[in-house]
Design a protein around this motif. Structure first.
Motif, PDB file in Angstrom:
ATOM      1  N   ALA A 170     -13.460  -4.510   4.174  1.00 29.36           N
ATOM      2  CA  ALA A 170     -12.224  -4.722   3.420  1.00 29.36           C
ATOM      3  C   ALA A 170     -11.867  -6.197   3.336  1.00 29.36           C
ATOM      4  CB  ALA A 170     -11.084  -3.942   4.069  1.00 29.36           C
ATOM      5  N   ASN A 171     -11.400  -6.610   2.162  1.00 27.01           N
ATOM      6  CA  ASN A 171     -10.808  -7.942   1.985  1.00 27.01           C
ATOM      7  C   ASN A 171      -9.373  -7.854   2.489  1.00 27.01           C
ATOM      8  OD1 ASN A 171      -9.556 -10.271   1.121  1.00 27.01           O
ATOM      9  ND2 ASN A 171     -10.319 -10.165  -0.977  1.00 27.01           N
ATOM     10  N   PRO A 172      -9.050  -8.456   3.642  1.00 23.33           N
ATOM     11  CA  PRO A 172      -7.735  -8.266   4.259  1.00 23.33           C
ATOM     12  C   PRO A 172      -6.573  -8.783   3.429  1.00 23.33           C
ATOM     13  CG  PRO A 172      -8.946 -10.037   5.359  1.00 23.33           C
ATOM     14  CD  PRO A 172      -9.913  -9.376   4.424  1.00 23.33           C
ATOM     15  N   GLU A 173      -6.855  -9.601   2.430  1.00 23.50           N
ATOM     16  CA  GLU A 173      -5.781 -10.102   1.568  1.00 23.50           C
ATOM     17  C   GLU A 173      -5.399  -9.075   0.509  1.00 23.50           C
ATOM     18  OE1 GLU A 173      -6.962 -13.805  -0.085  1.00 23.50           O
ATOM     19  OE2 GLU A 173      -7.016 -14.855   1.846  1.00 23.50           O
ATOM     20  N   VAL A 174      -6.242  -8.026   0.371  1.00 18.74           N
ATOM     21  CA  VAL A 174      -6.012  -7.044  -0.691  1.00 18.74           C
ATOM     22  C   VAL A 174      -5.763  -5.644  -0.131  1.00 18.74           C
ATOM     23  CG1 VAL A 174      -6.993  -5.959  -2.757  1.00 18.74           C
ATOM     24  CG2 VAL A 174      -7.462  -8.372  -2.266  1.00 18.74           C
ATOM     25  N   ILE A 175      -6.538  -5.265   0.875  1.00 19.59           N
ATOM     26  CA  ILE A 175      -6.493  -3.871   1.334  1.00 19.59           C
ATOM     27  C   ILE A 175      -6.857  -3.787   2.810  1.00 19.59           C
ATOM     28  CG2 ILE A 175      -8.906  -3.409   0.711  1.00 19.59           C
ATOM     29  CD1 ILE A 175      -7.967  -0.622  -0.313  1.00 19.59           C
ATOM     30  N   THR A 176      -6.218  -2.883   3.528  1.00 21.93           N
ATOM     31  CA  THR A 176      -6.554  -2.683   4.942  1.00 21.93           C
ATOM     32  C   THR A 176      -7.838  -1.863   5.052  1.00 21.93           C
ATOM     33  OG1 THR A 176      -5.328  -0.608   5.186  1.00 21.93           O
ATOM     34  CG2 THR A 176      -4.094  -2.669   5.511  1.00 21.93           C
ATOM     35  N   THR A 177      -8.455  -1.941   6.216  1.00 22.86           N
ATOM     36  CA  THR A 177      -9.706  -1.202   6.434  1.00 22.86           C
ATOM     37  C   THR A 177      -9.502   0.300   6.264  1.00 22.86           C
ATOM     38  OG1 THR A 177     -10.577  -2.881   7.932  1.00 22.86           O
ATOM     39  CG2 THR A 177     -11.486  -0.666   8.143  1.00 22.86           C
ATOM     40  N   GLU A 178      -8.467   0.850   6.865  1.00 24.69           N
ATOM     41  CA  GLU A 178      -8.251   2.296   6.793  1.00 24.69           C
ATOM     42  C   GLU A 178      -7.900   2.740   5.381  1.00 24.69           C
ATOM     43  OE1 GLU A 178      -5.377   2.611  10.029  1.00 24.69           O
ATOM     44  OE2 GLU A 178      -6.799   3.937  11.040  1.00 24.69           O
ATOM     45  N   CYS A 179      -7.128   1.917   4.687  1.00 21.45           N
ATOM     46  CA  CYS A 179      -6.779   2.265   3.301  1.00 21.45           C
ATOM     47  C   CYS A 179      -8.035   2.254   2.431  1.00 21.45           C
ATOM     48  CB  CYS A 179      -5.737   1.284   2.772  1.00 21.45           C
ATOM     49  SG  CYS A 179      -5.004   1.783   1.203  1.00 21.45           S
ATOM     50  N   LEU A 180      -8.918   1.283   2.655  1.00 24.08           N
ATOM     51  CA  LEU A 180     -10.170   1.229   1.906  1.00 24.08           C
ATOM     52  C   LEU A 180     -11.030   2.454   2.202  1.00 24.08           C
ATOM     53  CD1 LEU A 180     -12.177  -0.291   0.080  1.00 24.08           C
ATOM     54  CD2 LEU A 180     -13.046  -1.429   2.146  1.00 24.08           C
ATOM     55  N   TYR A 181     -11.048   2.875   3.459  1.00 25.34           N
ATOM     56  CA  TYR A 181     -11.818   4.066   3.834  1.00 25.34           C
ATOM     57  C   TYR A 181     -11.354   5.285   3.045  1.00 25.34           C
ATOM     58  CZ  TYR A 181     -13.019   8.198   6.591  1.00 25.34           C
ATOM     59  OH  TYR A 181     -13.449   9.433   6.983  1.00 25.34           O
ATOM     60  N   TYR A 182     -10.047   5.508   2.985  1.00 21.02           N
ATOM     61  CA  TYR A 182      -9.540   6.665   2.247  1.00 21.02           C
ATOM     62  C   TYR A 182      -9.792   6.522   0.755  1.00 21.02           C
ATOM     63  CZ  TYR A 182      -7.282   8.701   6.332  1.00 21.02           C
ATOM     64  OH  TYR A 182      -7.057   9.296   7.544  1.00 21.02           O
ATOM     65  N   LEU A 183      -9.717   5.301   0.251  1.00 19.88           N
ATOM     66  CA  LEU A 183      -9.995   5.078  -1.162  1.00 19.88           C
ATOM     67  C   LEU A 183     -11.440   5.432  -1.497  1.00 19.88           C
ATOM     68  CD1 LEU A 183      -9.513   3.936  -4.011  1.00 19.88           C
ATOM     69  CD2 LEU A 183      -9.995   1.661  -3.096  1.00 19.88           C
TER      70      LEU A 183
ATOM     71  N   ASP B 291      -0.788   6.501   7.169  1.00 18.79           N
ATOM     72  CA  ASP B 291      -0.190   7.445   8.123  1.00 18.79           C
ATOM     73  C   ASP B 291      -0.079   8.837   7.509  1.00 18.79           C
ATOM     74  OD1 ASP B 291       0.019   5.527  10.068  1.00 18.79           O
ATOM     75  OD2 ASP B 291       2.129   5.076   9.684  1.00 18.79           O
ATOM     76  N   LYS B 292       0.343   8.895   6.253  1.00 23.83           N
ATOM     77  CA  LYS B 292       0.471  10.183   5.571  1.00 23.83           C
ATOM     78  C   LYS B 292      -0.903  10.848   5.415  1.00 23.83           C
ATOM     79  CE  LYS B 292       4.623   9.077   2.845  1.00 23.83           C
ATOM     80  NZ  LYS B 292       5.139   8.856   1.463  1.00 23.83           N
ATOM     81  N   LEU B 293      -1.905  10.061   5.015  1.00 22.00           N
ATOM     82  CA  LEU B 293      -3.236  10.615   4.800  1.00 22.00           C
ATOM     83  C   LEU B 293      -3.865  11.061   6.118  1.00 22.00           C
ATOM     84  CD1 LEU B 293      -4.621   8.132   2.116  1.00 22.00           C
ATOM     85  CD2 LEU B 293      -3.997  10.533   1.779  1.00 22.00           C
ATOM     86  N   LYS B 294      -3.635  10.298   7.185  1.00 23.98           N
ATOM     87  CA  LYS B 294      -4.128  10.709   8.505  1.00 23.98           C
ATOM     88  C   LYS B 294      -3.537  12.049   8.917  1.00 23.98           C
ATOM     89  CE  LYS B 294      -5.249   6.433  10.988  1.00 23.98           C
ATOM     90  NZ  LYS B 294      -4.823   5.554  12.110  1.00 23.98           N
ATOM     91  N   HIS B 295      -2.233  12.185   8.702  1.00 25.84           N
ATOM     92  CA  HIS B 295      -1.552  13.426   9.087  1.00 25.84           C
ATOM     93  C   HIS B 295      -2.103  14.609   8.293  1.00 25.84           C
ATOM     94  CE1 HIS B 295       1.580  16.048  10.527  1.00 25.84           C
ATOM     95  NE2 HIS B 295       2.007  16.283   9.307  1.00 25.84           N
ATOM     96  N   LEU B 296      -2.243  14.432   6.980  1.00 31.59           N
ATOM     97  CA  LEU B 296      -2.764  15.511   6.145  1.00 31.59           C
ATOM     98  C   LEU B 296      -4.215  15.827   6.502  1.00 31.59           C
ATOM     99  CD1 LEU B 296      -1.268  14.603   2.649  1.00 31.59           C
ATOM    100  CD2 LEU B 296      -0.784  16.653   3.984  1.00 31.59           C
ATOM    101  N   THR B 297      -5.007  14.800   6.757  1.00 32.06           N
ATOM    102  CA  THR B 297      -6.409  14.994   7.102  1.00 32.06           C
ATOM    103  C   THR B 297      -6.542  15.795   8.398  1.00 32.06           C
ATOM    104  OG1 THR B 297      -7.038  12.930   5.987  1.00 32.06           O
ATOM    105  CG2 THR B 297      -8.590  13.819   7.619  1.00 32.06           C
TER     106      THR B 297
END
Length: 382
Positions: free
Chosen positions: A93-106, A151-157
């Motif tokens: 992940a490019n930390p200026e654009v997206i977090t690692t976990e958000c990129l994973y879900y994307l 957090d929402k995606l983790k909970h649903l997952t």
């Protein structure tokens, strides 16, 4: 919208020389988002397969290059020790654009997978390349909102995973009840009558529908991909206009069907499925078959019997083909299995139907959670 390549760095390197062995993770050893340990092999540096040539670091994300393939891994301090197939891309992940976990879900989302598949190239096995990834554009939520989304995606997952575990537990309960009533179907200690299935059923093969004439509505055509997991999966459904000449190939809710073709060495054929009521009627495509049972054989008994690995191997062990495995109608008819009295089979079926009612409630809850997750993904990434 942002260019996907603006959100990531392509990383990964050739493994450094090592002593002893390391785990090699092929694309086949990844089941969607988890490593299937039963498919992992230990390799030395010198004897590793040519494709075992990718290493990455904790926090890197791996995804399968192949078209139509959903396999995504977020590496941690343990999994970074493995060697991976070059069939994966490793990105960071490019930390200026997206977090690692958000990129994973994307990357694991259907929205990204659709774009990846669209931009794949290749003559035989299509796959995404650097050039193809350069064409992918994605919607990325502001950094300030990504933590809440994750957090929402983790909970649903987690809720989805819990529901799936419950469904698997019900399957184990059914298997335990089968063994309690009939004992081992291979050794047959209760001395039930051993008969070839041709004495108890007939096999109806599917029709060779022309794929270029499939419709977007009408009667759903039941293809291998819809049943080869042992349960009906309504993905990539295609349809055919209702035709009275095809009455012979109609299948209905409650019918028992089996997939006849798959891949050598994989558990994607010879799988039976009792159709639910997702659709009122289906047409049966070629390389699937309907099992039409006589009065002395119950579908719930036979379905569970054919799930036993040693019974199933009697079918798949004689399958024909080098890469593509095939089971013939005659293979099924020649299969010799124990046939208990129908009265006992019916008792087992009654138990299964009661368990299925509970499974149905869990399945409905699971479907709602999956729809909610897709909606959330669409909201943030669509």
């Amino acid at each position: 919208m942002k260019k996907f390549l603006d959100c990531i760095s392509i990383v990964g390197a050739t493994p450094s020389k090592f002593h002893g062995t390391k785990k090699y993770i092929s694309t086949g050893a990844v089941a969607t988002t988890e490593i299937d340990e039963s498919e992992v092999v230990e390799v030395t540096y010198e004897d590793r397969p040519s494709r075992a040539n990718l290493s990455a670091e904790a926090g890197d994300i791996l995804f399968a290059k192949m078209q139509g393939t959903r396999k995504t891994l977020l590496l941690d301090s343990e999994t970074e020790k493995n060697i991976y197939s070059t069939g994966f891309y490793a990105v960071r992940a490019n930390p200026e654009v997206i977090t690692t976990e958000c990129l994973y879900y994307l990357i694991d989302s259907e929205l990204f997978l659709a774009q990846k598949d669209k931009n794949c190239s290749g003559a035989t096995q299509k796959a995404i390349t650097n050039g193809g990834m350069a064409k992918i554009e994605i919607s990325v939520p502001p950094l300030s909102e990504q933590g809440i989304l994750v957090d929402k995606l983790k909970h649903l997952t987690q809720l989805i995973a819990d529901k799936k575990k419950q469904l698997n537990l019900f399957d184990e309960i059914i298997k335990s009840r089968f063994i309690e009533m009939f004992e081992d179907p291979v050794t047959n200690p209760l001395r039930w009558a051993m008969l070839p299935l041709e004495k108890c059923l007939t096999v109806l093969g599917g029709y060779a529908f022309k794929s270029e004439e499939f419709k977007t509505s009408g009667v759903p055509v039941l293809r291998i991909g819809n049943i080869n997991t042992g349960a009906f999966t309504p993905t990539n459904m295609v349809y055919w206009s209702k035709d009275d000449c095809l009455t012979r190939y109609q299948v209905l809710p409650g019918d028992l069907v089996i997939s006849l073709t798959g891949t050598v060495g994989k558990d994607d054929y010879g799988n039976v499925c009792i159709l639910g009521n997702a659709y009122p009627m289906y047409y049966l495509n070629q390389r699937n078959a309907k099992l039409i049972l006589d009065d002395e054989l119950n579908k719930h008994y036979l379905s569970e019997l054919l799930k036993f690995s040693q019974i199933k191997k009697k079918l798949t062990g004689i399958s024909r083909g080098v890469r593509q495995a095939n089971i013939s109608n005659r293979d099924i008819l020649n299969l010799v299995v124990p046939i208990p009295p129908i009265e006992i089979q019916v008792q087992f079926a009654a138990f299964v139907e009661q368990v299925d009612k509970s499974k149905f409630e869990i399945q409905q809850s699971l479907e709602k959670l999956e729809i909610l997750k897709k909606s959330l993904m669409q909201q943030y990434f669509g």
